[in-house]
Design a protein around this motif. Structure first.
Motif, PDB file in Angstrom:
ATOM      1  N   ILE A  45      39.744  54.992  35.055  1.00  0.00           N
ATOM      2  CA  ILE A  45      39.109  53.710  35.376  1.00  0.00           C
ATOM      3  C   ILE A  45      38.878  52.897  34.107  1.00  0.00           C
ATOM      4  CG2 ILE A  45      36.985  52.636  36.246  1.00  0.00           C
ATOM      5  CD1 ILE A  45      36.808  54.970  38.223  1.00  0.00           C
ATOM      6  N   LYS A  50      40.496  52.957  31.404  1.00  0.00           N
ATOM      7  CA  LYS A  50      41.771  52.458  30.894  1.00  0.00           C
ATOM      8  C   LYS A  50      42.116  51.126  31.539  1.00  0.00           C
ATOM      9  CE  LYS A  50      46.588  53.810  30.117  1.00  0.00           C
ATOM     10  NZ  LYS A  50      47.614  54.873  30.319  1.00  0.00           N
ATOM     11  N   LYS A  51      41.833  50.989  32.833  1.00  0.00           N
ATOM     12  CA  LYS A  51      42.080  49.724  33.523  1.00  0.00           C
ATOM     13  C   LYS A  51      41.233  48.604  32.941  1.00  0.00           C
ATOM     14  CE  LYS A  51      43.242  51.675  38.078  1.00  0.00           C
ATOM     15  NZ  LYS A  51      42.847  51.707  39.517  1.00  0.00           N
ATOM     16  N   ARG A  68      40.219  48.444  29.857  1.00  0.00           N
ATOM     17  CA  ARG A  68      40.604  48.247  28.452  1.00  0.00           C
ATOM     18  C   ARG A  68      39.386  48.226  27.515  1.00  0.00           C
ATOM     19  NH1 ARG A  68      44.079  44.456  31.069  1.00  0.00           N
ATOM     20  NH2 ARG A  68      43.100  42.602  30.187  1.00  0.00           N
ATOM     21  N   LEU A 118      35.060  50.346  41.043  1.00  0.00           N
ATOM     22  CA  LEU A 118      36.434  50.818  41.179  1.00  0.00           C
ATOM     23  C   LEU A 118      36.501  52.265  41.660  1.00  0.00           C
ATOM     24  CD1 LEU A 118      37.941  49.273  37.927  1.00  0.00           C
ATOM     25  CD2 LEU A 118      37.697  48.237  40.189  1.00  0.00           C
ATOM     26  N   VAL A 140      39.516  40.603  31.260  1.00  0.00           N
ATOM     27  CA  VAL A 140      39.704  41.881  31.963  1.00  0.00           C
ATOM     28  C   VAL A 140      38.985  41.850  33.310  1.00  0.00           C
ATOM     29  CG1 VAL A 140      39.275  44.367  31.891  1.00  0.00           C
ATOM     30  CG2 VAL A 140      39.981  43.158  29.813  1.00  0.00           C
ATOM     31  N   ASP A 157      40.833  39.843  35.813  1.00  0.00           N
ATOM     32  CA  ASP A 157      42.003  40.588  36.280  1.00  0.00           C
ATOM     33  C   ASP A 157      41.604  41.611  37.340  1.00  0.00           C
ATOM     34  OD1 ASP A 157      43.704  39.211  34.616  1.00  0.00           O
ATOM     35  OD2 ASP A 157      43.787  40.757  33.062  1.00  0.00           O
ATOM     36  N   VAL A 158      40.463  42.282  37.119  1.00  0.00           N
ATOM     37  CA  VAL A 158      39.955  43.247  38.107  1.00  0.00           C
ATOM     38  C   VAL A 158      39.655  42.545  39.427  1.00  0.00           C
ATOM     39  CG1 VAL A 158      38.009  44.757  38.688  1.00  0.00           C
ATOM     40  CG2 VAL A 158      39.037  44.870  36.405  1.00  0.00           C
ATOM     41  N   ASP A 180      42.829  41.779  41.245  1.00  0.00           N
ATOM     42  CA  ASP A 180      43.392  42.963  41.890  1.00  0.00           C
ATOM     43  C   ASP A 180      42.644  43.291  43.181  1.00  0.00           C
ATOM     44  OD1 ASP A 180      45.219  43.192  39.847  1.00  0.00           O
ATOM     45  OD2 ASP A 180      44.112  44.746  38.758  1.00  0.00           O
TER      46      ASP A 180
END
Length: 504
Positions: A128, A130-131, A133, A159, A182, A185-186, A189
């Motif tokens: 998680i 890593k997603k 960052r 997440l 970031v 972006d989450v 998604d």
């Protein structure tokens, strides 16, 4: 938003507290794959509505639907089980536990005989992270993280479950620009997966960047919903506050007084180096820079929370050594901290006691505190700052984030400081209250106060400051006057470009 049925709907929600009708028949719906903004001034009812949705408060009227099914949220665990996830503005983390333990708290993976599967826990958490960052791992102690990184841990929680609706409450308040990218972006998604997003924020640029629709509450009542591409900031603001907001700078013409604070060559290890500047009575000096630039650490040094490794601090021309906040307060220095919940308030105490806490020794009548004097101070600054509370007996922890911030500001204004340091003065505060606080800061300067403002919002620092100190990596790159500064030159300076490393 191809599905025409709301994934989540609140119909005619009513909630009453003693003396306050917090929600008055509010209806609100979120579609699958939609980012839906919920806006309103502090005290408008946003937090109460979300607490009803999360099962923290039970409504006095109305109903909650998920799809076509009416549901009753008996508590936060049931809300989560039904797929509703909250990302709170005020952090709710266990600082002594690791990142992994916080993210999966109550749902730790188990092996035989109920033992925690630590390897699986770390692997799932790092996947998680890593997603997102981030620069830390599953085994990092949460208490060792910055506020911004702790916020990323809160976001990581969303997440871990199969969410149907995710509520983000001021999620970018502590994030850097890179972390915001970031986060968006989450959200993108989640939206692509058909999740409904409720996005609560006072930052108009974010609202118009990522949301599909905007719903507005005012004084606990629903004001309407508009499609984001079909509206503008002025219309939304009028829906929120019932009037047109004056966004022009409050032009105050007054003579600057003597130098109240002078800093010469101040350093503090690797946090900041060779810092020199001054603040005169009657001016607002803004500090602007990226997270990690050293702005807050300078403020903490001036308030006696950090020991400098080199340099001098002069107040009214006299060199001083500030060994503790007690020394700073005695010298007329007040600090409104960035973390109001952790550093600025005692959440279990009432409004009056929080506001008068630093001067309680001066408000005694014999062995007792002079309650009348305390109430008079609270009443004065409640009116001046438009603090929305049922009364002084209200517990500060029950107030909205913006009203909590006003209590902190009022606490220090009641001390009549000669130097007021305000770190992120409008973090988590609505647009109407933000304008009032900006006018207040300018008004304090006009009355002869020396004011330092630390802000991560460029419009704010441009709006309130007479001079702006641009910092990068622990150094002052340049100092601008309000007449010469531009957005481009300010961005260049805080990026380490175009500066000389010294105050101009």
């Amino acid at each position: 938003m191809t599905d025409t049925k709301p994934i989540l709907r609140l119909d005619g929600i009513v909630k009453t507290f003693p003396g306050v009708r917090a929600l008055d028949g509010v209806s609100f719906a979120v579609m699958p794959g939609e980012v839906h903004a919920l806006m309103g001034e502090n005290g408008a009812g946003k937090s109460t509505l979300m607490k009803v949705l999360g099962g923290i408060h039970q409504p006095d009227g109305g109903a909650i639907y998920m799809g076509d099914e009416q549901v009753v949220m008996s508590g936060p665990l049931e809300a989560k089980a039904k797929g509703i996830v909250f990302i709170h503005q005020e952090l709710s983390l266990a600082e002594e536990l690791t990142v992994a333990e916080n993210i999966y708290l109550g749902e730790l993976p188990r092996k035989s005989f109920g033992r925690v599967d630590w390897k699986t826990l770390a692997e799932k958490t790092n996947a998680i992270l890593k997603k997102l960052r981030v620069g830390f791992d599953a085994l990092t102690r949460v208490g060792d993280l910055s506020i911004a990184n702790q916020q990323m841990v809160e976001i990581a929680r969303a997440l871990t479950v199969d969410a149907k609706a995710v509520i983000f409450d001021e999620p970018t308040a502590s994030l850097t620009d890179a972390e915001k990218v970031v986060l968006f972006d989450v959200i993108s998604d989640l939206k692509a997966d058909g999740v409904g997003i409720i996005y609560i924020s006072h930052r108009m640029e974010e609202i118009f960047k990522i949301t599909d629709r905007i719903s507005v509450l005012r004084d606990g009542q629903y004001q309407g919903t508009v499609a984001t591409p079909e509206t503008d900031e002025e219309r939304v603001t009028q829906m929120m506050i019932g009037r047109k907001l004056d966004l022009t700078r409050n032009a105050l013409h007054h003579e600057l007084g003597d130098v109240a604070l002078e800093v010469r060559g101040l350093s503090c290890g690797k946090l900041y180096t060779d810092i020199s500047f001054e603040v005169r009575r009657g001016e607002v000096v803004g500090f602007y820079g990226l997270v990690g630039a050293g702005r807050t650490e300078i403020a903490e040094t001036l308030f006696g929370l950090r020991d400098p490794s080199a340099g001098q601090i002069l107040l009214d021309g006299e060199e001083v050594r500030l060994n503790s906040p007690v020394d700073a307060i005695a010298r007329g220095i007040s600090l409104v901290p960035e973390d109001r919940k952790g550093q600025g308030l005692v959440l279990g105490m009432n409004c009056r006691d929080n506001m008068t806490l630093p001067q309680v020794d001066d408000l005694t009548a014999g062995p007792f505190v002079a309650e009348g004097a305390e109430v008079a101070i609270f009443d004065q600054y409640r009116d001046q700052l438009d603090i929305r509370t049922p009364g002084w007996r209200a517990r500060v922890g029950n107030l909205s984030g913006g009203n909590q911030q006003k209590i902190v500001i009022g606490k220090w204004l009641s001390m009549h400081p000669s130097l007021l340091i305000v770190d992120e003065p409008t973090r988590g505060i609505d647009v109407g209250s933000k304008s009032e606080i900006h006018k207040l800061l300018r008004g304090l300067a006009a009355k002869g106060y020396a004011v330092m403002v630390i802000s991560s919002e460029m419009p704010e620092v441009l709006h309130v400051s007479d001079r702006i100190v641009a910092m990068y990596s622990g150094r002052i790159m340049r100092t601008f006057t309000s007449d010469e500064v531009t957005e481009d030159s300010l961005i260049q300076a805080i990026s380490g470009l175009g500066g000389d490393g010294k105050a101009a």
